[in-house]
Motif scaffolding. Structure first.
Motif, PDB file in Angstrom:
ATOM      1  N   MET A 117       0.813  -1.214   0.000  1.00 15.06           N
ATOM      2  CA  MET A 117       0.000   0.000   0.000  1.00 15.06           C
ATOM      3  C   MET A 117       0.848   1.266   0.000  1.00 15.06           C
ATOM      4  SD  MET A 117      -1.703   0.168   3.798  1.00 15.06           S
ATOM      5  CE  MET A 117      -2.040   1.909   3.885  1.00 15.06           C
ATOM      6  N   HIS A 118       2.025   1.211   0.598  1.00 18.07           N
ATOM      7  CA  HIS A 118       2.884   2.397   0.676  1.00 18.07           C
ATOM      8  C   HIS A 118       3.403   2.843  -0.690  1.00 18.07           C
ATOM      9  CE1 HIS A 118       5.705  -0.940   0.691  1.00 18.07           C
ATOM     10  NE2 HIS A 118       6.654  -0.091   0.341  1.00 18.07           N
ATOM     11  N   LEU A 119       3.290   1.981  -1.709  1.00 22.18           N
ATOM     12  CA  LEU A 119       3.772   2.286  -3.056  1.00 22.18           C
ATOM     13  C   LEU A 119       2.658   2.710  -4.007  1.00 22.18           C
ATOM     14  CD1 LEU A 119       6.080  -0.839  -3.506  1.00 22.18           C
ATOM     15  CD2 LEU A 119       6.765   1.479  -2.849  1.00 22.18           C
ATOM     16  N   ARG A 120       1.408   2.646  -3.550  1.00 24.43           N
ATOM     17  CA  ARG A 120       0.283   2.766  -4.468  1.00 24.43           C
ATOM     18  C   ARG A 120      -0.513   4.043  -4.237  1.00 24.43           C
ATOM     19  NH1 ARG A 120      -1.507  -3.587  -4.357  1.00 24.43           N
ATOM     20  NH2 ARG A 120       0.238  -4.296  -5.600  1.00 24.43           N
ATOM     21  N   LEU A 124      -3.228   5.241  -1.360  1.00 26.84           N
ATOM     22  CA  LEU A 124      -2.884   6.272  -0.383  1.00 26.84           C
ATOM     23  C   LEU A 124      -3.735   7.528  -0.487  1.00 26.84           C
ATOM     24  CD1 LEU A 124       1.011   5.984  -0.370  1.00 26.84           C
ATOM     25  CD2 LEU A 124      -0.627   4.985   1.240  1.00 26.84           C
ATOM     26  N   TYR A 125      -3.985   8.002  -1.689  1.00 26.55           N
ATOM     27  CA  TYR A 125      -4.738   9.257  -1.826  1.00 26.55           C
ATOM     28  C   TYR A 125      -6.209   9.098  -1.432  1.00 26.55           C
ATOM     29  CZ  TYR A 125      -0.620  11.606  -3.449  1.00 26.55           C
ATOM     30  OH  TYR A 125       0.632  12.172  -3.499  1.00 26.55           O
ATOM     31  N   PRO A 126      -6.890   8.033  -1.859  1.00 31.87           N
ATOM     32  CA  PRO A 126      -8.261   7.847  -1.346  1.00 31.87           C
ATOM     33  C   PRO A 126      -8.287   7.630   0.176  1.00 31.87           C
ATOM     34  CG  PRO A 126      -7.887   6.476  -3.277  1.00 31.87           C
ATOM     35  CD  PRO A 126      -6.562   7.078  -2.919  1.00 31.87           C
ATOM     36  N   LEU A 127      -7.306   6.913   0.696  1.00 35.18           N
ATOM     37  CA  LEU A 127      -7.232   6.697   2.140  1.00 35.18           C
ATOM     38  C   LEU A 127      -7.066   8.020   2.877  1.00 35.18           C
ATOM     39  CD1 LEU A 127      -7.083   4.756   4.562  1.00 35.18           C
ATOM     40  CD2 LEU A 127      -4.636   4.460   4.071  1.00 35.18           C
ATOM     41  N   ALA A 128      -6.210   8.881   2.358  1.00 33.87           N
ATOM     42  CA  ALA A 128      -5.990  10.185   2.986  1.00 33.87           C
ATOM     43  C   ALA A 128      -7.248  11.043   2.957  1.00 33.87           C
ATOM     44  CB  ALA A 128      -4.833  10.906   2.300  1.00 33.87           C
ATOM     45  N   GLU A 129      -8.067  10.849   1.961  1.00 34.96           N
ATOM     46  CA  GLU A 129      -9.312  11.613   1.846  1.00 34.96           C
ATOM     47  C   GLU A 129     -10.249  11.335   3.025  1.00 34.96           C
ATOM     48  OE1 GLU A 129     -12.923  11.526  -1.278  1.00 34.96           O
ATOM     49  OE2 GLU A 129     -10.924  11.590  -2.191  1.00 34.96           O
ATOM     50  N   HIS A 141       3.168   7.898   9.779  1.00 38.69           N
ATOM     51  CA  HIS A 141       1.964   8.664   9.484  1.00 38.69           C
ATOM     52  C   HIS A 141       1.670   8.601   7.989  1.00 38.69           C
ATOM     53  CE1 HIS A 141       1.247  10.538  13.414  1.00 38.69           C
ATOM     54  NE2 HIS A 141       2.555  10.380  13.555  1.00 38.69           N
ATOM     55  N   LEU A 142       0.402   8.568   7.669  1.00 39.91           N
ATOM     56  CA  LEU A 142      -0.011   8.520   6.271  1.00 39.91           C
ATOM     57  C   LEU A 142       0.597   9.677   5.476  1.00 39.91           C
ATOM     58  CD1 LEU A 142      -1.671   7.243   4.031  1.00 39.91           C
ATOM     59  CD2 LEU A 142      -3.672   8.476   4.903  1.00 39.91           C
ATOM     60  N   SER A 143       0.703  10.839   6.088  1.00 41.75           N
ATOM     61  CA  SER A 143       1.283  12.001   5.392  1.00 41.75           C
ATOM     62  C   SER A 143       2.720  11.727   4.949  1.00 41.75           C
ATOM     63  CB  SER A 143       1.225  13.243   6.278  1.00 41.75           C
ATOM     64  OG  SER A 143       1.929  13.022   7.482  1.00 41.75           O
ATOM     65  N   GLU A 144       3.474  10.934   5.717  1.00 47.25           N
ATOM     66  CA  GLU A 144       4.840  10.584   5.327  1.00 47.25           C
ATOM     67  C   GLU A 144       4.840   9.713   4.075  1.00 47.25           C
ATOM     68  OE1 GLU A 144       7.318   9.187   8.731  1.00 47.25           O
ATOM     69  OE2 GLU A 144       5.540   9.732   9.906  1.00 47.25           O
ATOM     70  N   LEU A 145       3.909   8.792   3.982  1.00 47.17           N
ATOM     71  CA  LEU A 145       3.820   7.930   2.802  1.00 47.17           C
ATOM     72  C   LEU A 145       3.417   8.744   1.572  1.00 47.17           C
ATOM     73  CD1 LEU A 145       2.073   4.773   4.288  1.00 47.17           C
ATOM     74  CD2 LEU A 145       4.518   5.157   3.913  1.00 47.17           C
ATOM     75  N   ALA A 147       4.066  11.786   0.963  1.00 44.14           N
ATOM     76  CA  ALA A 147       5.187  12.633   0.534  1.00 44.14           C
ATOM     77  C   ALA A 147       6.135  11.900  -0.406  1.00 44.14           C
ATOM     78  CB  ALA A 147       5.948  13.147   1.761  1.00 44.14           C
ATOM     79  N   THR A 148       6.125  10.576  -0.379  1.00 50.07           N
ATOM     80  CA  THR A 148       7.026   9.800  -1.229  1.00 50.07           C
ATOM     81  C   THR A 148       6.299   9.093  -2.369  1.00 50.07           C
ATOM     82  OG1 THR A 148       6.830   7.815   0.134  1.00 50.07           O
ATOM     83  CG2 THR A 148       8.568   9.388   0.729  1.00 50.07           C
TER      84      THR A 148
END
Length: 159
Positions: A117-120, A124-129, A141-145, A147-148
Motif C-alpha cells: 500500500m505504501h507504493l500505491r 494512499l490518496y483515497p485513504l488520505a481523503e 503517518h499517512l502524510s509521510e507515505l 510525501a514519497t
C-alpha cells in the motif's frame, strides 16, 4: 468495533458500478458499519495492456475478526463475478484489507498492513481523503507515505 480500511478496485464490467455494488454489500455485512467512503479514482493498471482501474477506499467499523472479514470480502468478490486466474489480471472486483485497527497481521492468507500500500497512489490518496491523520501500526503517518508517492497517473472522478 475496530476500524478496518478496505481498498476497492475494478477494471472490468463497468468498474464504477462494480464499486457501488461492493459498497452496498459492505453495508450489509453482519456486525459491521460502513463509516466512510472516498471518492472514486481512475488509475492505470500495474501491467500494460489492461483497462484502467477505478479505485476507492472504505472505512468499515466491524466486530468481525480479520479472517472472517477476509472471507466476507472474498464472498462479495465472487458474487460480483471475480475469477482468480492470475495474480495481476484484470478483475471485476478486488477488495483488500489495507489496515485492521492498529494490528499488524501476518497470516498465510492475510498480511496487514497491505504489503504494497505504501507504493500505491491509488490506495494512499483515497485513504488520505477519509483518514488524513492516520497513523499506521508501525508508527508511520499517512502524510509521510504520501510525501514519497506522487499523484501521477491518478485521476479523481466526478461523483
Amino acid at each position: 468495533m475496530e476500524r478496518a480500511y478496505i481498498g476497492l478496485g475494478s477494471n472490468l464490467a463497468e468498474p464504477a458500478e462494480q464499486l457501488r455494488q461492493a459498497l452496498a454489500a459492505l453495508q450489509q455485512l453482519p456486525r459491521s458499519r460502513l463509516a466512510a467512503v472516498s471518492s472514486f479514482y481512475a488509475s492505470d493498471s500495474l501491467l500494460p495492456g489492461q483497462p484502467r482501474y477505478t479505485n476507492a477506499v472504505a472505512a468499515l467499523d466491524t466486530d468481525l475478526q480479520p479472517l472472517q472479514l477476509l472471507d466476507a470480502l472474498q464472498a462479495i468478490e465472487l458474487d460480483q463475478g471475480r475469477e482468480r486466474h492470475e495474480r495481476w489480471g484484470p478483475r471485476t472486483l478486488d477488495l483488500d484489507i489495507l489496515l485492521f485497527g492498529d494490528r499488524p497481521i501476518d497470516e498465510p492468507r492475510l498480511r496487514v498492513p497491505h504489503y504494497q500500500m505504501h507504493l500505491r497512489a491509488f490506495v494512499l490518496y483515497p485513504l488520505a481523503e477519509i483518514a488524513a491523520d492516520l497513523q499506521l501500526p508501525d508508527g508511520c503517518h499517512l502524510s509521510e507515505l504520501l510525501a514519497t508517492c506522487p499523484f501521477d497517473g491518478l485521476e479523481r472522478l466526478q461523483p
